[in-house]
Design an enzyme around this catalytic site. Sequence first.
Site, PDB file in Angstrom:
ATOM      1  CB  ILE A   1      -0.931   0.028   1.231  1.00 30.83           C
ATOM      2  CG1 ILE A   1      -1.918  -1.144   1.176  1.00 30.83           C
ATOM      3  CG2 ILE A   1      -1.685   1.351   1.302  1.00 30.83           C
ATOM      4  CD1 ILE A   1      -2.710  -1.325   2.461  1.00 30.83           C
TER       5      ILE A   1
ATOM      6  N   PRO B   1       0.867  -2.944   9.051  1.00 28.11           N
ATOM      7  CG  PRO B   1       2.092  -4.930   9.191  1.00 28.11           C
ATOM      8  CD  PRO B   1       2.176  -3.510   8.700  1.00 28.11           C
TER       9      PRO B   1
ATOM     10  NE  ARG C   1      -6.661  -4.457  10.336  1.00 24.65           N
ATOM     11  CZ  ARG C   1      -6.929  -4.468   9.041  1.00 24.65           C
ATOM     12  NH1 ARG C   1      -6.956  -3.339   8.345  1.00 24.65           N
ATOM     13  NH2 ARG C   1      -7.164  -5.612   8.424  1.00 24.65           N
TER      14      ARG C   1
ATOM     15  CG  ASP D   1     -10.741   3.648   5.197  1.00 30.44           C
ATOM     16  OD1 ASP D   1     -10.357   2.547   4.778  1.00 30.44           O
ATOM     17  OD2 ASP D   1     -11.926   4.039   5.101  1.00 30.44           O
TER      18      ASP D   1
ATOM     19  CD  GLU E   1     -12.305  -0.105  11.661  1.00 28.85           C
ATOM     20  OE1 GLU E   1     -12.784  -1.001  10.929  1.00 28.85           O
ATOM     21  OE2 GLU E   1     -11.194   0.412  11.464  1.00 28.85           O
TER      22      GLU E   1
ATOM     23  CG  HIS F   1     -11.938  -0.593   7.599  1.00 33.95           C
ATOM     24  ND1 HIS F   1     -11.473  -1.416   8.596  1.00 33.95           N
ATOM     25  CD2 HIS F   1     -11.137  -0.847   6.531  1.00 33.95           C
ATOM     26  CE1 HIS F   1     -10.432  -2.128   8.154  1.00 33.95           C
ATOM     27  NE2 HIS F   1     -10.227  -1.797   6.900  1.00 33.95           N
TER      28      HIS F   1
END
Lengths: 355, 409
Positions: free
Chosen positions: A184, A239, A267, A291, A296, A315
């Site tokens: 990413i 991550p 995250r 995001d 969540e 997300h």
Amino acid sequence: LTMDDSNKKYYNRETSIPFSSDGDVIKEAKILSLGKADDVNNEPLYKGRLPEGSKLLAIGTVMGDFDIPALKAQEPNVIFVSSCTREVLLQLLDAFPTIEWVHSRSTGIDHIQSKGLAAAEHVVVTNSKGCFSSTLAEYTLMACAYFAKDLPRLMRQKQHKDWNKYEVLELRGATLGVVGYGDIGRAASKLAKAYGMKVIALRRNPSLSKGCSICDKVYGADQLNTLMSESDYILVAAPLTDITRGLIDADAIAHAKKDAVLINVGRGPIIDEDAMIDALNNGKLKGAGLDVTTLEPLPTESPLWELDNVLLSPHNMDVTATFLRESTEFFVKENLERFVRGVTLLNLVDKVAGY
Amino acid sequence: MRASSLLRSLKVVSRRSPINPVVCSFHSSSLRAATNGVTTPHADPQLKNYKFWNREESTPGQFSYLLEISPESIQKEARIISLTAPDDEANHALHEGALPMGCRLLGTGSTLQDFNELRNSDQQPNVVFVSPSCPKARVQLPLVLAAFPTIEWIHCRSAGIDFVVSDALVGYKHIPCTNAKGQFSSSLAEYTMMACSYFAKDLPRLMRQKKEKNWAKYEVEELRGKTMGIVGYGDIGRACAKIAHVYGMKIVALRRNPSISEVDPLCDVVYGTGKSSLNKLMSESDYIVCSAPSTVETRGMVNADAFKAVKENAVFINLGRGPVVDEKALIEALKTGRLRGAALDVFIEEPLPPESEFWDVSNVLISPHNMDQTGSFMHEATEFFVNENLPRFVCGEDLLNPVDVEIGY
């Protein structure tokens, strides 16, 4: 356009060459799907063409869904995970010692990671790294521009029918600091470079990115504060592991450049949310594009909802109509085909490191 | 390449031998052998003709292996007058800065009257620098040209010259005119991609959901794989294409002279002008970027017919000039949902009057013609005149960014 050597081991939707299934099939894949039977995104597995001799044995989300004795006789060797808990996964591994490979439809494996999984030496884990990166890169640049052109101001002025010319900032010449320079991070850097931004990358193994043509500087994990002090826009694309949990803490934020913007697509728990909220409140950070959040769905009591300088998304910035389906296709067309031919799988995860 | 931007601030001039490349204002004579000064892989093939400037791709003083600013190389003096708003700070480099050798600023003013003293002096101007900040520039410029027949060069500080074009000015079309093409393009390209993402990720929905504290996952679209249609493929259009290309978008370009862009590596398709071409582009594009100048030909070009031809869910972005679009037709297309949305930085009337329907249409992103307005953009435009075109003028070289006042760009 290869950025570094890891393209041989990892998949990238934009740059990887599709696997050519010419070689001989030397074994059969007997697959358990840990996921929902009505999940249409799994159709490439449930209804698609599988390699010769391979088959899908059962689908379920809890242990009760699986007829253990019957399945044991068939010796399943692959688990495709799209929806489960880490406990169920461990129970399945326990029940079926013939399992050699677990593939996660998502990229993050924090939700299935466990000591038990890491200890199961006969099991390799792969994920869908590289399947979602370009969409998140698009979001990243949008979040940067959101603050650079002051999009909130445009919407406010429109509401008040206010024609007020104000100055905008350029992304060109600004610095993007990428924390966690994986697939990413690289996809975002590719776009940032096209804008004329400068890119600083931070990763555990900086030597892996030596000679990378799209970053101007590569730092190791101990140089986080330096990166914070040099970046106008900070992208967190790491991550979630024991090392990254709470990595962006009050100290790191205190080192941020004036008017810095923090963007998180990794995250939530990587950032100390309270410290970030403080910084957003007192102007230490100009703004944030999030995001992902620690919890969540984000609870309504969270101050993040009411901070003007926060761009919040549920997300979903990689949730295209086809992304999960494409991830399953990756499993079927790329890794399953490799598995049955004894070819090294793509996207092997380090079970101990957690990514 | 970027390092030579430092050279702009140096005003030391000297001639040295080729073995010791001289660090001199406006050029480094080490750029000797280049017949093709363009080094970037995706550079505009047009730059090879040395005619146009682009802030990202052109090297300051790039072609100055042709120039050696020394007393011997000066072919003529530049005696400049500046038609400007009073106290226009953006013109600092010209009004207060040190000018290249052989260049003098004779005076500044907003009307012909302000230059009355010059009319009888033995120092007659030969260059006029005109800024859009000058109120009634359209009226004043021809008056100035009539009063000073010694003027042989007009430079417009902005890229759009519509602020100054008139029938009266066309009467002076024999005088070379240049502009600031290439100065503002990258900012507008950034805006374009933001505008595309604004709709692809449904930014309005995000802001709505935030207000309602509503955590609802919804699907977003990718720009990757989509088509960007560029109406008026000039420097701005190209800057957009450059970025869109890296996003994985397909580019369809439209311009008066399609042959110029035939070998442009960024364009998948290039169309010429003509009714059917525009409609074709509209029918093929997910995101339409209108970056054409406002000329006699382009006025009202994007009309009801064109909007009828659009692809489903298309987004229209205008960052060129308002008059190129039929605003009534655009509003209609937005209200009926024929267009998914629009992002508009320019309008026929600016400031946009409060009565305008655009304010109330929900699927429009409005900006007050400021998406290229960085803190320094106009300063840089003036610096371009001072650092790039003035030296060319005094050394008798071709000027960059020629425009045709009759055609309008």
